[in-house]
Design an enzyme around this catalytic site. Structure first.
Site, PDB file in Angstrom:
ATOM      1  CG  HIS A 128     -43.080   0.664 -64.280  1.00 19.60           C
ATOM      2  ND1 HIS A 128     -42.605  -0.388 -65.089  1.00 19.60           N
ATOM      3  CD2 HIS A 128     -42.144   0.353 -63.192  1.00 19.60           C
ATOM      4  CE1 HIS A 128     -41.397  -1.100 -64.578  1.00 19.60           C
ATOM      5  NE2 HIS A 128     -41.398  -0.846 -63.352  1.00 19.60           N
TER       6      HIS A 128
ATOM      7  CB  CYS B 189     -46.633   0.649 -69.590  1.00 16.35           C
ATOM      8  SG  CYS B 189     -46.168   0.943 -71.268  1.00 16.35           S
TER       9      CYS B 189
ATOM     10  CG  HIS C  93     -42.380   0.798 -70.042  1.00 15.02           C
ATOM     11  ND1 HIS C  93     -43.248   0.077 -69.980  1.00 15.02           N
ATOM     12  CD2 HIS C  93     -41.708   1.166 -68.816  1.00 15.02           C
ATOM     13  CE1 HIS C  93     -43.345  -0.404 -68.561  1.00 15.02           C
ATOM     14  NE2 HIS C  93     -42.734   0.459 -67.921  1.00 15.02           N
TER      15      HIS C  93
END
Length: 130
Positions: A102, A38, A90
Site C-alpha cells: 500500500h 493509496c 485506505h
C-alpha cells in the site's frame, strides 16, 4: 521480506511493479513516482499488472469487490481500512503469507503485514475484484 521463497512468487510482474514503486512518497491525489496516494497506487497496479481498469478512488473501489473472509484472501485481492473514523479511507493489495502492499501516508509505498498491531485494528474488509 514476506517469509516466502522466491520459488513461490509466481507473479513476477506484480513483484517487479512493487519493487519499482517501493519507497515512493505519499501525496494525496498523486499518480506518479513523485508522489502517489493509496487508491492511485492500487489503480496503477491493477492497470499495469492485471491489465484491468478499476475506479481511481477508494470510495468507488470498495464497490467493485466481492467480499471475502480474511482467511480466504488471495494475492491481488483488495484490503480496506477505516482511518480517522472514515469508512474505507485506505486501500492496499493483498500479497501472500499475510502481507499487503500500500501507499502509507508516513512511509510511502511499502509492504507490510496485515496483522501489524498498529494498522490491523483499522482493517475493515477485503475481497476480490468482480
Amino acid at each position: 521480506m514476506m517469509d516466502v521463497s522466491t520459488k513461490r512468487l509466481h507473479n513476477n510482474k506484480l513483484y517487479n511493479f512493487i519493487n519499482e514503486w517501493e519507497g515512493v512518497k505519499y501525496r494525496n491525489g498523486g499518480l506518479n513516482k513523485t508522489g502517489i496516494d493509496c487508491s492511485g497506487f492500487v489503480y496503477l497496479l491493477y492497470k499495469e499488472v492485471y491489465n484491468k481498469e478499476i475506479p481511481r478512488n477508494t470510495s468507488q473501489q470498495i464497490n467493485i469487490i466481492k467480499r471475502k473472509f480474511e482467511g480466504s484472501l488471495k494475492e491481488g485481492d483488495l484490503v480496506f481500512f477505516d482511518y480517522d473514523n472514515k469508512k474505507f479511507s485506505h486501500v492496499g493489495v493483498f500479497l501472500q503469507n499475510g502481507y499487503y502492499v500500500h501507499a502509507s501516508t508516513r512511509r510511502g509505498v511499502m509492504v507490510q503485514k496485515l496483522k501489524d498491531p498498529y494498522t490491523y485494528k483499522y482493517f475493515s474488509r477485503g475481497g476480490s475484484i468482480r
